[in-house]
Design an enzyme around this catalytic site. Structure first.
Site, PDB file in Angstrom:
ATOM      1  N   ASN A   1       0.853  -1.200   0.000  1.00 33.94           N
ATOM      2  CA  ASN A   1       0.000   0.000   0.000  1.00 33.94           C
ATOM      3  C   ASN A   1       0.883   1.242   0.000  1.00 33.94           C
ATOM      4  O   ASN A   1       2.108   1.146   0.026  1.00 33.94           O
ATOM      5  CB  ASN A   1      -0.980  -0.028   1.179  1.00 33.94           C
ATOM      6  CG  ASN A   1      -0.256  -0.089   2.503  1.00 33.94           C
ATOM      7  OD1 ASN A   1       0.457   0.829   2.880  1.00 33.94           O
ATOM      8  ND2 ASN A   1      -0.433  -1.199   3.220  1.00 33.94           N
TER       9      ASN A   1
ATOM     10  N   ASP B   1      -5.245  -5.890   4.958  1.00 40.09           N
ATOM     11  CA  ASP B   1      -6.358  -6.670   5.503  1.00 40.09           C
ATOM     12  C   ASP B   1      -6.372  -8.093   4.947  1.00 40.09           C
ATOM     13  O   ASP B   1      -6.906  -8.992   5.568  1.00 40.09           O
ATOM     14  CB  ASP B   1      -7.692  -5.983   5.175  1.00 40.09           C
ATOM     15  CG  ASP B   1      -7.835  -4.691   5.967  1.00 40.09           C
ATOM     16  OD1 ASP B   1      -7.386  -4.671   7.117  1.00 40.09           O
ATOM     17  OD2 ASP B   1      -8.370  -3.716   5.422  1.00 40.09           O
TER      18      ASP B   1
ATOM     19  N   LYS C   1       8.663 -17.710  -9.401  1.00 39.87           N
ATOM     20  CA  LYS C   1       8.018 -16.544 -10.001  1.00 39.87           C
ATOM     21  C   LYS C   1       6.850 -17.007 -10.884  1.00 39.87           C
ATOM     22  O   LYS C   1       7.029 -17.911 -11.712  1.00 39.87           O
ATOM     23  CB  LYS C   1       9.054 -15.785 -10.835  1.00 39.87           C
ATOM     24  CG  LYS C   1       8.505 -14.520 -11.425  1.00 39.87           C
ATOM     25  CD  LYS C   1       9.544 -13.823 -12.281  1.00 39.87           C
ATOM     26  CE  LYS C   1       8.887 -12.705 -13.051  1.00 39.87           C
ATOM     27  NZ  LYS C   1       9.662 -12.290 -14.197  1.00 39.87           N
TER      28      LYS C   1
ATOM     29  N   PHE D   1      -5.225   4.509  13.889  1.00 37.32           N
ATOM     30  CA  PHE D   1      -5.316   5.482  12.800  1.00 37.32           C
ATOM     31  C   PHE D   1      -6.355   4.986  11.801  1.00 37.32           C
ATOM     32  O   PHE D   1      -6.528   3.770  11.642  1.00 37.32           O
ATOM     33  CB  PHE D   1      -3.949   5.657  12.121  1.00 37.32           C
ATOM     34  CG  PHE D   1      -3.073   6.658  12.829  1.00 37.32           C
ATOM     35  CD1 PHE D   1      -2.579   6.377  14.090  1.00 37.32           C
ATOM     36  CD2 PHE D   1      -2.774   7.882  12.248  1.00 37.32           C
ATOM     37  CE1 PHE D   1      -1.797   7.302  14.772  1.00 37.32           C
ATOM     38  CE2 PHE D   1      -1.988   8.816  12.916  1.00 37.32           C
ATOM     39  CZ  PHE D   1      -1.500   8.528  14.177  1.00 37.32           C
TER      40      PHE D   1
ATOM     41  N   LYS E   1     -14.608   2.431  14.164  1.00 37.32           N
ATOM     42  CA  LYS E   1     -13.363   1.686  14.437  1.00 37.32           C
ATOM     43  C   LYS E   1     -12.918   1.886  15.875  1.00 37.32           C
ATOM     44  O   LYS E   1     -12.416   0.969  16.522  1.00 37.32           O
ATOM     45  CB  LYS E   1     -12.253   2.129  13.477  1.00 37.32           C
ATOM     46  CG  LYS E   1     -12.435   1.546  12.094  1.00 37.32           C
ATOM     47  CD  LYS E   1     -11.402   2.033  11.109  1.00 37.32           C
ATOM     48  CE  LYS E   1     -11.845   1.676   9.696  1.00 37.32           C
ATOM     49  NZ  LYS E   1     -11.020   2.259   8.657  1.00 37.32           N
TER      50      LYS E   1
ATOM     51  N   LYS F   1     -12.784  -1.570  17.984  1.00 36.05           N
ATOM     52  CA  LYS F   1     -11.470  -2.099  18.372  1.00 36.05           C
ATOM     53  C   LYS F   1     -11.114  -1.760  19.820  1.00 36.05           C
ATOM     54  O   LYS F   1      -9.979  -1.977  20.249  1.00 36.05           O
ATOM     55  CB  LYS F   1     -10.398  -1.562  17.409  1.00 36.05           C
ATOM     56  CG  LYS F   1     -10.701  -1.908  15.943  1.00 36.05           C
ATOM     57  CD  LYS F   1      -9.544  -1.633  15.021  1.00 36.05           C
ATOM     58  CE  LYS F   1      -9.958  -1.822  13.565  1.00 36.05           C
ATOM     59  NZ  LYS F   1      -8.839  -2.082  12.667  1.00 36.05           N
TER      60      LYS F   1
HETATM   61  N1  CTP Z   1      -5.139  -2.386  11.762  1.00 28.49           N
HETATM   62  C1  CTP Z   1      -4.617  -3.490  12.385  1.00 28.49           C
HETATM   63  N2  CTP Z   1      -4.647  -4.688  11.764  1.00 28.49           N
HETATM   64  C2  CTP Z   1      -5.235  -4.826  10.562  1.00 28.49           C
HETATM   65  C3  CTP Z   1      -5.780  -3.692   9.922  1.00 28.49           C
HETATM   66  C4  CTP Z   1      -5.708  -2.486  10.537  1.00 28.49           C
HETATM   67  O1  CTP Z   1      -4.113  -3.371  13.495  1.00 28.49           O
HETATM   68  N3  CTP Z   1      -5.253  -6.008   9.981  1.00 28.49           N
HETATM   69  C5  CTP Z   1      -5.073  -1.074  12.448  1.00 28.49           C
HETATM   70  C6  CTP Z   1      -4.342  -0.002  11.683  1.00 28.49           C
HETATM   71  O2  CTP Z   1      -2.970   0.036  12.042  1.00 28.49           O
HETATM   72  C7  CTP Z   1      -5.049   1.273  12.103  1.00 28.49           C
HETATM   73  C8  CTP Z   1      -6.468   0.789  12.412  1.00 28.49           C
HETATM   74  O3  CTP Z   1      -6.390  -0.607  12.591  1.00 28.49           O
HETATM   75  O4  CTP Z   1      -4.505   1.821  13.275  1.00 28.49           O
HETATM   76  C9  CTP Z   1      -7.473   1.083  11.338  1.00 28.49           C
HETATM   77  O5  CTP Z   1      -6.995   0.568  10.129  1.00 28.49           O
HETATM   78  P1  CTP Z   1      -7.823   0.718   8.775  1.00 28.49           P
HETATM   79  O6  CTP Z   1      -7.079   0.050   7.687  1.00 28.49           O
HETATM   80  O7  CTP Z   1      -8.218   2.152   8.607  1.00 28.49           O
HETATM   81  O8  CTP Z   1      -9.154  -0.031   9.158  1.00 28.49           O
HETATM   82  P2  CTP Z   1      -9.614  -1.504   9.020  1.00 28.49           P
HETATM   83  O9  CTP Z   1      -9.953  -1.996  10.379  1.00 28.49           O
HETATM   84  O10 CTP Z   1      -8.652  -2.316   8.231  1.00 28.49           O
HETATM   85  O11 CTP Z   1     -10.994  -1.333   8.231  1.00 28.49           O
HETATM   86  P3  CTP Z   1     -11.249  -0.979   6.670  1.00 28.49           P
HETATM   87  O12 CTP Z   1     -10.070  -1.505   5.906  1.00 28.49           O
HETATM   88  O13 CTP Z   1     -12.504  -1.706   6.397  1.00 28.49           O
HETATM   89  O14 CTP Z   1     -11.400   0.491   6.581  1.00 28.49           O
END
Ligand code: CTP
Length: 420
Positions: free
Chosen positions: A225, A291, A301, A337, A351, A355
């Site tokens: 990302n 995610d 490869k 974040f 969130k 969480k």
């Molecule tokens: N985070 C985490 N583990 C994951 C995904 C996210 O600990 N597998 C944490 C990120 O570091 C951030 C927070 O969760 O502090 C929110 O991450 P974000 O990507 O915005 O949210 P998601 O929970 O992944 O939800 P979505 O992708 O549906 O927006």
């Protein structure tokens, strides 16, 4: 008089000026004569004071006075024949804990805002990473002028310099208004408070995660990302500067004095954060964790197939924050974040709740030039107690300092609570 060592140690604990190296910058205004009193009060409180005068300041106060009061050579000349190969002032810039510019004239404020360095004091300020405080002193009209106001705003908001507000009263020119330098006592107290505040996270263990995870597909490809890690690194730097014991768990390589643990995938990040979490006081999760990851990893490869379409099966990664939010102890502080492209407020709020976080820092990724990869961001901070704060566009380091203020305030609140 002989001093008891134990008392000295206690004194140092309660007196933040004790043993600190302070550069006292003196600019050329009539209030420069008060610099002698400031120097004297700082030195008597145990600080190692080094005065640096601008050439104009010498019209109002002498180098000899400041040398005698501080017991250190007062500097003025930018270019001087050196006995030693090392420019003394660069050494001074490196070892300073704080730079105080008192008085700060409209001229030096403008030069500082523009990043100029045409004399020793402004050069030192640019060459130092120490905290900078300024005590303006000038005619009320000069202070009110939009140019000066813009410059002061730049120093405060962009460079995070502290402003010691000037007083209202009769000025040397006979005018009444705001522009009198704050009193010597106010200035010294502000410096002491700043130095004390600076160590507000000492004794606290803080984990910060940074960067974007990479989920390998085959030996050459991965799912990644756009996260640059800048916010996490700024956060770790700010916490470390305030005396915290910092562990940065990062996908981006950095060379720092604190502990940096390198990881690549969400799984590695999870294992590393979990191993450190129990002993930490705060976790700041700035990392962009993937995610999903490819269900399988190809050792070889993957070759272009004859087919036009190629699909990759993905499986869900663990949500690190979600897992830790469930096991966190009451005294542990977790900041998450949320980078959102729509419904910033409601998504971030969900969130925060889902969480079990203490705070979430959300930003709108559709705003151009900020966020991913940029040095700046504009964020909204939501707290579990329902409070909400907007931080307009500013450097990520400034956002990090603000978060450190919040974490420090929370710890000091906890310390003042009765234990049962
Ligand atoms: N985070 C985490 N583990 C994951 C995904 C996210 O600990 N597998 C944490 C990120 O570091 C951030 C927070 O969760 O502090 C929110 O991450 P974000 O990507 O915005 O949210 P998601 O929970 O992944 O939800 P979505 O992708 O549906 O927006």
């Amino acid at each position: 008089m002989r001093r008891n060592k134990k008392r000295d140690a206690n004194f140092a604990e309660v007196n933040p000026l004790h043993g600190k190296t302070i550069i006292l910058g003196v600019a050329g205004g009539i209030a420069a004569y008060k610099a002698c009193d400031i120097a004297s009060m700082l030195r008597r409180a145990g600080a190692d004071v080094h005065a640096v005068l601008t050439p104009n300041a010498k019209e109002f106060v002498t180098q000899l006075s400041l040398t005698t009061i501080t017991r250190n050579t007062a500097h003025c000349e930018q270019f001087q024949a050196q006995a030693d190969w090392k420019p003394e002032h660069i050494d001074l810039a490196k070892k300073a804990d704080l730079i105080l510019v008192a008085p700060a004239t409209a001229d030096i404020v403008a030069k500082m805002a523009a990043g100029m360095c045409d004399e020793l004091l402004t050069t030192l300020i640019l060459a130092s990473s120490a905290k900078v405080m300024i005590a303006p002193a000038m005619n009320p009209k000069m202070l009110d002028h939009p140019a000066t106001q813009n410059n002061l705003a730049t120093l405060q908001n962009h460079y995070r310099y502290d402003l010691i507000q000037p007083d209202y009263g009769e000025l040397a020119c006979g005018d009444f208004g705001t522009g009198k330098m704050a009193s010597v006592e106010t200035i010294v107290a502000a410096v002491a408070a700043r130095l004390l505040e600076h160590r507000t996270l000492s004794g606290k263990k803080i984990i910060v995660t940074a960067g974007g995870t990479r989920e390998p597909i085959d030996p050459v490809r991965f799912i990644g990302n756009r996260s640059s890690g800048k916010m996490g690194i700024a956060m770790a730097d700010a916490a470390y500067a305030r005396g915290a014991e910092v562990t940065l768990i990062s996908t981006v390589e950095v060379d720092r004095a604190y502990q940096v643990l390198m990881v690549e995938t969400a799984h590695e990040m999870q294992e590393t954060v979990e191993a450190e979490f129990d002993g930490c006081h705060a976790l700041v999760m700035t990392a962009a964790v993937a995610d999903f990851r490819p269900l399988g990893f190809s050792d070889q490869k993957i070759k272009k197939t004859v087919k036009e379409d190629f699909s990759l099966e993905l499986t869900k990664n663990p949500d690190i924050l979600d897992l830790l939010g469930r096991i966190k102890r009451d005294e542990q502080f977790i900041i998450g974040f949320a980078a959102e492209s729509e419904e910033l407020l409601s998504n971030a709020a969900q969130k925060l709740k889902r969480k079990n976080l203490d705070m979430i820092v959300g930003n709108d990724i559709t705003v151009p030039d900020i966020g991913f990869g940029s040095d700046d961001n504009a964020v909204i901070i939501l707290s579990a107690d329902g409070s909400k704060e907007n931080l307009p566009r500013q450097p990520k380091r400034a956002i990090a300092e603000h978060l450190c203020d919040i974490i420090a305030a929370r710890f000091s609140e906890l310390e003042t609570l009765p234990t049962h």
